[in-house]
Design an enzyme around this catalytic site. Structure first.
Site, PDB file in Angstrom:
ATOM      1  N   LYS A 111     -25.782 -19.950 -41.644  1.00  0.00           N
ATOM      2  CA  LYS A 111     -26.608 -20.385 -40.198  1.00  0.00           C
ATOM      3  C   LYS A 111     -26.134 -19.571 -39.004  1.00  0.00           C
ATOM      4  O   LYS A 111     -26.819 -19.381 -38.110  1.00  0.00           O
ATOM      5  CB  LYS A 111     -25.790 -21.816 -40.143  1.00  0.00           C
ATOM      6  CG  LYS A 111     -26.482 -22.963 -40.851  1.00  0.00           C
ATOM      7  CD  LYS A 111     -26.331 -23.977 -40.240  1.00  0.00           C
ATOM      8  CE  LYS A 111     -27.189 -25.249 -41.123  1.00  0.00           C
ATOM      9  NZ  LYS A 111     -26.857 -26.446 -40.368  1.00  0.00           N
ATOM     10  N   LYS A 194     -34.127 -22.645 -50.944  1.00  0.00           N
ATOM     11  CA  LYS A 194     -34.143 -24.154 -51.258  1.00  0.00           C
ATOM     12  C   LYS A 194     -35.161 -24.727 -49.966  1.00  0.00           C
ATOM     13  O   LYS A 194     -35.153 -24.179 -48.916  1.00  0.00           O
ATOM     14  CB  LYS A 194     -32.748 -24.759 -50.941  1.00  0.00           C
ATOM     15  CG  LYS A 194     -32.194 -24.622 -49.683  1.00  0.00           C
ATOM     16  CD  LYS A 194     -30.867 -25.275 -49.328  1.00  0.00           C
ATOM     17  CE  LYS A 194     -30.487 -25.167 -47.945  1.00  0.00           C
ATOM     18  NZ  LYS A 194     -29.327 -25.953 -47.666  1.00  0.00           N
ATOM     19  N   LYS A 197     -35.345 -27.818 -43.695  1.00  0.00           N
ATOM     20  CA  LYS A 197     -35.879 -28.457 -42.272  1.00  0.00           C
ATOM     21  C   LYS A 197     -36.464 -27.165 -41.749  1.00  0.00           C
ATOM     22  O   LYS A 197     -37.086 -27.340 -40.688  1.00  0.00           O
ATOM     23  CB  LYS A 197     -34.921 -29.240 -41.678  1.00  0.00           C
ATOM     24  CG  LYS A 197     -34.329 -30.618 -42.451  1.00  0.00           C
ATOM     25  CD  LYS A 197     -33.153 -31.149 -41.478  1.00  0.00           C
ATOM     26  CE  LYS A 197     -32.873 -32.255 -42.285  1.00  0.00           C
ATOM     27  NZ  LYS A 197     -31.361 -32.783 -41.672  1.00  0.00           N
TER      28      LYS A 197
HETATM   29  P1  TYM Z   1     -28.478 -32.131 -44.100  1.00  0.00           P
HETATM   30  O1  TYM Z   1     -28.882 -33.119 -43.208  1.00  0.00           O
HETATM   31  O2  TYM Z   1     -28.524 -30.864 -44.095  1.00  0.00           O
HETATM   32  O3  TYM Z   1     -29.198 -32.746 -45.721  1.00  0.00           O
HETATM   33  C1  TYM Z   1     -28.899 -34.256 -45.890  1.00  0.00           C
HETATM   34  C2  TYM Z   1     -28.909 -34.367 -47.273  1.00  0.00           C
HETATM   35  O4  TYM Z   1     -30.129 -33.703 -48.137  1.00  0.00           O
HETATM   36  C3  TYM Z   1     -29.433 -32.858 -49.108  1.00  0.00           C
HETATM   37  N1  TYM Z   1     -30.448 -31.712 -49.125  1.00  0.00           N
HETATM   38  C4  TYM Z   1     -31.064 -31.603 -50.510  1.00  0.00           C
HETATM   39  N2  TYM Z   1     -30.867 -31.774 -51.870  1.00  0.00           N
HETATM   40  C5  TYM Z   1     -31.670 -31.177 -52.522  1.00  0.00           C
HETATM   41  N3  TYM Z   1     -32.412 -30.116 -52.423  1.00  0.00           N
HETATM   42  C6  TYM Z   1     -32.709 -29.671 -51.098  1.00  0.00           C
HETATM   43  N4  TYM Z   1     -33.464 -28.570 -51.224  1.00  0.00           N
HETATM   44  C7  TYM Z   1     -31.963 -30.185 -50.011  1.00  0.00           C
HETATM   45  N5  TYM Z   1     -31.891 -30.118 -48.631  1.00  0.00           N
HETATM   46  C8  TYM Z   1     -30.995 -30.920 -48.173  1.00  0.00           C
HETATM   47  C9  TYM Z   1     -28.086 -32.345 -48.544  1.00  0.00           C
HETATM   48  O5  TYM Z   1     -27.468 -32.046 -49.711  1.00  0.00           O
HETATM   49  C10 TYM Z   1     -27.491 -33.744 -47.927  1.00  0.00           C
HETATM   50  O6  TYM Z   1     -26.891 -34.297 -48.919  1.00  0.00           O
HETATM   51  N6  TYM Z   1     -23.367 -31.644 -43.737  1.00  0.00           N
HETATM   52  C11 TYM Z   1     -24.404 -32.590 -44.282  1.00  0.00           C
HETATM   53  C12 TYM Z   1     -24.474 -33.945 -43.515  1.00  0.00           C
HETATM   54  C13 TYM Z   1     -23.087 -34.402 -43.528  1.00  0.00           C
HETATM   55  C14 TYM Z   1     -22.309 -35.185 -44.526  1.00  0.00           C
HETATM   56  C15 TYM Z   1     -21.237 -35.747 -44.062  1.00  0.00           C
HETATM   57  C16 TYM Z   1     -22.812 -35.563 -45.840  1.00  0.00           C
HETATM   58  C17 TYM Z   1     -22.195 -34.697 -42.486  1.00  0.00           C
HETATM   59  N7  TYM Z   1     -21.371 -35.496 -42.790  1.00  0.00           N
HETATM   60  C18 TYM Z   1     -20.357 -36.545 -44.884  1.00  0.00           C
HETATM   61  C19 TYM Z   1     -21.740 -35.980 -46.777  1.00  0.00           C
HETATM   62  C20 TYM Z   1     -20.703 -36.617 -46.172  1.00  0.00           C
HETATM   63  C21 TYM Z   1     -25.843 -32.032 -44.078  1.00  0.00           C
HETATM   64  O7  TYM Z   1     -25.971 -30.809 -43.253  1.00  0.00           O
HETATM   65  O8  TYM Z   1     -26.867 -32.633 -44.697  1.00  0.00           O
END
Ligand code: TYM
Length: 335
Positions: A111, A194, A197
């Protein structure tokens, strides 16, 4: 009964990867567990967010949680900034985690890119806040996609170091729940990246609010190779040699709740055009209702806001005594 916690950032463009890798599993874990699902607005602002968009996207993620079938009465849906205990515990974790640990985080490197010096300090300590999100509730089970694995390992290290440093058993060991199927949904235009967004091409992902026509078009346009659908034999290739073909197979299997070999039995050796037709129908069948439910909730922001504020109140009730316990362990005077 386990306590489950997970979060999704309100940064727009919720897509199929978010759904299959995370949100669908959030809904499935409701039975027999106590679940907290958080719209992590404080994580989102580690990179610039337009304030109006942030508020809109916070409601949109909430709508996606509801549309996926999460019950806000039996479980807790809330936005992170409403529960100050996350930030309070994160500060302690900033003092527990080591620079060397954070320097290893691949997501920060990706990032921040070449402009590391210009990245926000928040982006750097992001994983500490993530550990606090989970441990503010002493949650043990965390459903996420594959890309969050390293952050969860860090959360374990932080919990362990806190426990060792202070000679306590305050924090439990966090278990990542990374379900095999669709833990890593890939980009429709480039199977080595992957689905994300932030990809500039909207054709690279299926958004949860895409209409039927858009879903079908994106699948038709999805990149493949000239060979037929892999049939499981050595000649059919593998994930390494045919990343786009296998990504579509995996998406089909995950949406149909079947194994890849089931799908290969039905489509192996056929032309991709036939397979894509079937995949488009399946995707519309599974995602269409979610998109329309999300729209229905979007038309009722008052309801969304009541879900978030009610959820936050219940979340604070769990997190407050845990924050107090942490403060006592650290030696902060409270009363
Ligand atoms: P974020 O918002 O990027 O994504 C949300 C969830 O979607 C999953 N994900 C995917 N899974 C499969 N294939 C993909 N291409 C893909 N893109 C995204 C992510 O693995 C995630 O589960 N840091 C985290 C948010 C967070 C969090 C937490 C998660 C903040 N605090 C505490 C668990 C526990 C994030 O940026 O997710």
């Amino acid at each position: 009964m386990a306590r489950v916690f997970s979060g999704v950032q309100p940064t727009g463009n919720l897509h199929l990867g978010n759904y299959l890798g995370a949100i669908r599993n959030f809904a499935r874990l409701q039975d027999g567990n106590e679940c907290l699902y958080c719209v992590v607005d404080m994580h989102a602002v580690t990179v610039w967010q337009d304030p109006e968009e942030l508020a809109k996207n916070t409601r949109e993620v909430t709508a996606a949680f509801l549309a996926a079938g999460i019950n806000p009465d039996s479980h807790i849906i809330f936005n992170q900034s409403r529960v100050p205990q996350h930030a309070e515990i994160a500060w302690i974790f900033n003092c527990v985690a080591r620079m060397g640990w954070l320097n290893r985080m691949t997501q920060f490197k990706e990032k921040a890119g070449k402009h590391r010096e210009n990245a926000s300090v928040g982006l750097y300590v992001y994983p500490n806040l993530m550990a606090a999100d989970i441990l503010a509730y002493k949650a043990t089970h965390v459903p996420v996609g594959e890309d969050q694995k390293q952050h969860l390992e860090l959360a374990r290290d932080i919990a362990q170091k806190f426990n060792n440093d202070f000679g306590t058993e305050c924090f439990p060991i966090v278990e990542p729940l990374i379900l095999d199927a669709a833990a890593r949904v890939m980009n429709l235009r480039d199977g080595r990246k992957k689905m994300s967004k932030s990809d500039p091409s909207d054709n690279s992902r299926l958004n949860l609010n895409d209409d039927a026509e858009t879903i079908a078009r994106k699948i038709r346009k999805a990149r493949t190779d000239p060979d037929p659908v892999p049939d499981g034999s050595a000649e059919g290739g593998n994930r390494e040699s045919r990343p786009e073909a296998f990504n579509l197979l995996e998406i089909f299997a995950a949406l149909a709740d079947k194994s890849i070999s089931d799908i290969q039995r039905d489509f192996g050796g056929k032309q991709f055009s036939d397979f894509k037709q079937a995949l488009a129908e399946l995707a519309v069948e599974k995602l269409g209702p979610i998109g329309s439910e999300m729209q229905r909730y979007a038309d009722d922001p008052g309801y969304i806001d009541s879900v978030l504020s009610g959820g936050a109140e219940r979340a604070r009730a769990i997190a407050t005594p845990i924050r107090d316990e942490v403060y006592d362990i650290v030696g902060f005077l409270r009363n």
